[in-house]
Design an enzyme around this catalytic site. Structure first.
Site, PDB file in Angstrom:
ATOM      1  N   ASP A  47       0.887  -1.522  -0.083  1.00  0.00           N
ATOM      2  CA  ASP A  47       0.089   0.278  -0.025  1.00  0.00           C
ATOM      3  C   ASP A  47       0.501   0.953  -0.152  1.00  0.00           C
ATOM      4  OD1 ASP A  47      -3.282   1.125   0.051  1.00  0.00           O
ATOM      5  OD2 ASP A  47      -1.697   1.959   2.165  1.00  0.00           O
ATOM      6  N   GLU A  85      14.995 -15.577  -0.262  1.00  0.00           N
ATOM      7  CA  GLU A  85      15.088 -16.094   0.583  1.00  0.00           C
ATOM      8  C   GLU A  85      14.007 -17.286   0.925  1.00  0.00           C
ATOM      9  OE1 GLU A  85      16.409 -13.671   4.651  1.00  0.00           O
ATOM     10  OE2 GLU A  85      18.054 -13.160   3.001  1.00  0.00           O
TER      11      GLU A  85
END
Length: 526
Positions: free
Chosen positions: A205, A263
């Site tokens: 956002d 990751e």
């Protein structure tokens, strides 16, 4: 099938993502407000529709002043929407159905009810707690600068000890200071928390808003022109002075987030809500070491015009090509007027909406759909006593409630299967929605729902094989024609039928008979 280890074939590059406005999708407990168990129960609808992923608006702990975009706890579920275990169940069920799950993250501001902000108010000026937010002094008793809130009025609120805090949105949404390392650490923890719970990506956002010019100088505005804080309003953007948006430091944040996503696995992604002033600045968010996608609001802002659509297509593809990113396309979301209404409303508006949708779905990249558009829902004129948008409450101007009315599932009267209770949900539904329910439209070949299902089915046949290049053949006489691999797309924005080129008509949004394409209609040909 896409190889998750190949960034050029990652699942999101040609996906269709369905936006769920959580409180308006499905209600499981009869309180008139949508919730996570309600969504889980309705996930088969999305699988049947043929989308690839869903994006959930915020469901975190929140006082709900801005319907969840004022977050008090980023790692828990608001009791209004269920429990943390309900979020886990939703993700698990979506994955069983072959659907990816994208969740909202709101990093520009917290709720004023967040423990950090309450601590900041208690600690006082100059404290480490206040340093997490944009607290400033003012020498003359007026706000520290002339910035205005996106929701209307000054972007500053004064607290009891005399200091002011910045809120580019509602006063219940204080902006964080991203020059403070603690803010970085907190959000990196939030990302890892949800990645560990199995989510596939994040919608960020106000992704362009985290940093402000450090001086917090006044915005330079033309005399007599109201200062603009955002492009959220449905207007064409002109280049303006915006010291509160799109600062260069923001890109370091997304480079660090990129590493966290990597990751977690090669098939995790992030998409930015970045209202930028140029396509070049939009493309900066999707450089190879930053985010995977950013919303392309140029398509949404374009008027009903073959020339306008052609320009958006050409400019968008040109902007993402140098950084190797995939474009996105969107026509509606929870912040804007639904596109059938933007295109004139009524039957003509719906015809144009279906045509624009078919055109959009043919383009390379990802399409983002907004809940209810597959039912042909139009903007609702919500009575003033039922409006809840903070922008309306601050300004008195009609806000975004009209695109947030709970969607109809079945039956002949409110709540149209939205929940088990009787009567109206949190925003009342119109009394003429019975023909628009999922139940009423299923199996009706002329319905908007079956049109969407067929369009998404056919799209799967070429989405990964038609290539990323688009050749715009022409925009003669209010008609846009372009080619993408073996696919030819014709969009008639004019007021009379036009000749179709040679080829097999795979799908049309309206009448396409006798070699002619009706006005306000699009067709795919092979």
């Amino acid at each position: 099938m896409a190889d998750a280890n190949d960034p050029t074939t990652a699942w999101w590059r040609n996906s269709v993502v369905y936006q769920i406005y959580v409180r308006s999708f499905a209600d499981s407990d009869g309180d008139g407000i949508g919730d996570l168990p309600g969504i889980t129960a309705r996930l088969p609808h999305l699988a049947d529709l043929g989308v690839d992923a869903l994006w959930l608006t915020p469901f975190y702990t929140s006082p709900q002043h801005d319907h969840g975009y004022d977050v008090a706890d980023y790692t828990d579920v608001d009791p209004l929407f269920g429990r943390l275990s309900d979020a886990d169940d939703l993700v698990a069920r979506a994955h069983e159905l072959g659907l990816r799950v994208i969740v909202d993250v709101v990093p520009n501001h917290t709720s004023s009810e967040h423990e950090w902000f309450k601590a900041a108010l208690a600690a006082g000026p100059g404290s480490p707690e206040r340093a997490r937010y944009m607290f400033r002094d003012s020498e003359d008793g007026n706000p520290p600068n002339n910035w205005e809130s996106v929701f209307g009025g000054p972007a500053w609120t004064q607290v009891e000890d005399g200091q002011w805090y910045l809120h580019l949105f509602d006063s219940s949404q204080p902006d964080l200071d991203w020059r403070n390392p603690e803010v970085h650490e907190m959000f990196e923890g939030v990302l890892r928390f949800w990645l560990d719970r199995g989510v596939d990506g994040f919608r960020i956002d106000v992704a362009h808003g985290l940093y402000k010019e450090e001086s917090l100088r006044n915005q330079v505005v033309t005399a007599g022109v109201k200062p603009a804080s955002s492009a959220h309003e449905m207007v064409e953007r002109s280049l303006t002075d915006e010291p509160m948006w799109d600062q260069p430091e923001v890109h370091d944040v997304y480079r660090s987030w990129h590493k966290i996503l990597d990751e977690a696995g090669p098939d995790r992604m992030a998409v930015a809500e970045a209202w930028t002033q140029t396509v070049e600045s939009m493309a900066a968010f999707v450089r190879p070491d930053e985010l995977d996608q950013t919303f392309n609001f140029a398509w949404l802002l374009a008027p009903w015009s073959a020339e306008s659509f052609a320009t958006v297509i050409a400019d968008t593809l040109a902007s993402v090509a140098p950084v190797g990113a995939s474009p996105t396309w969107v026509l509606s979301n929870h912040d804007v007027v639904r596109h059938p209404s933007r295109y004139g409303g009524g039957e003509q508006g719906l015809a144009r909406a279906r045509a624009a949708t078919l055109t959009m779905l043919a383009l390379p990249g990802s399409s983002y759909l907004y809940q209810g558009e597959e039912l042909g829902l139009q903007q609702v004129d919500v009575a003033p006593e039922f409006r809840q948008d903070p922008s309306y409450l601050r300004t008195g101007e009609v806000g975004r409630d009209g695109c947030r009315v709970p969607i109809p599932w079945g039956g002949t009267e409110a709540p149209y299967g939205f929940g088990p209770g009787a009567g109206q949900p949190w925003i009342p539904q119109p009394d003429d929605w019975a023909p628009l329910t999922v139940e009423a439209q299923t199996g009706d070949e002329t319905s908007t729902l079956e049109f969407y299902r067929e369009a998404l089915r056919v799209r799967r046949e070429f989405a990964w094989t038609a290539g990323d290049s688009v050749e715009i053949v022409g925009t003669n006489d209010h008609v846009l024609t372009f080619r993408r691999g073996p696919l030819t797309v014709v969009l008639n924005c004019g007021d009379h039928p036009v000749e179709l080129p040679d080829g097999e008509v795979l799908l049309a949004s309206g009448p396409a008979e006798g070699g002619k394409l009706a006005p306000d209609t699009a067709a795919w040909l092979r």
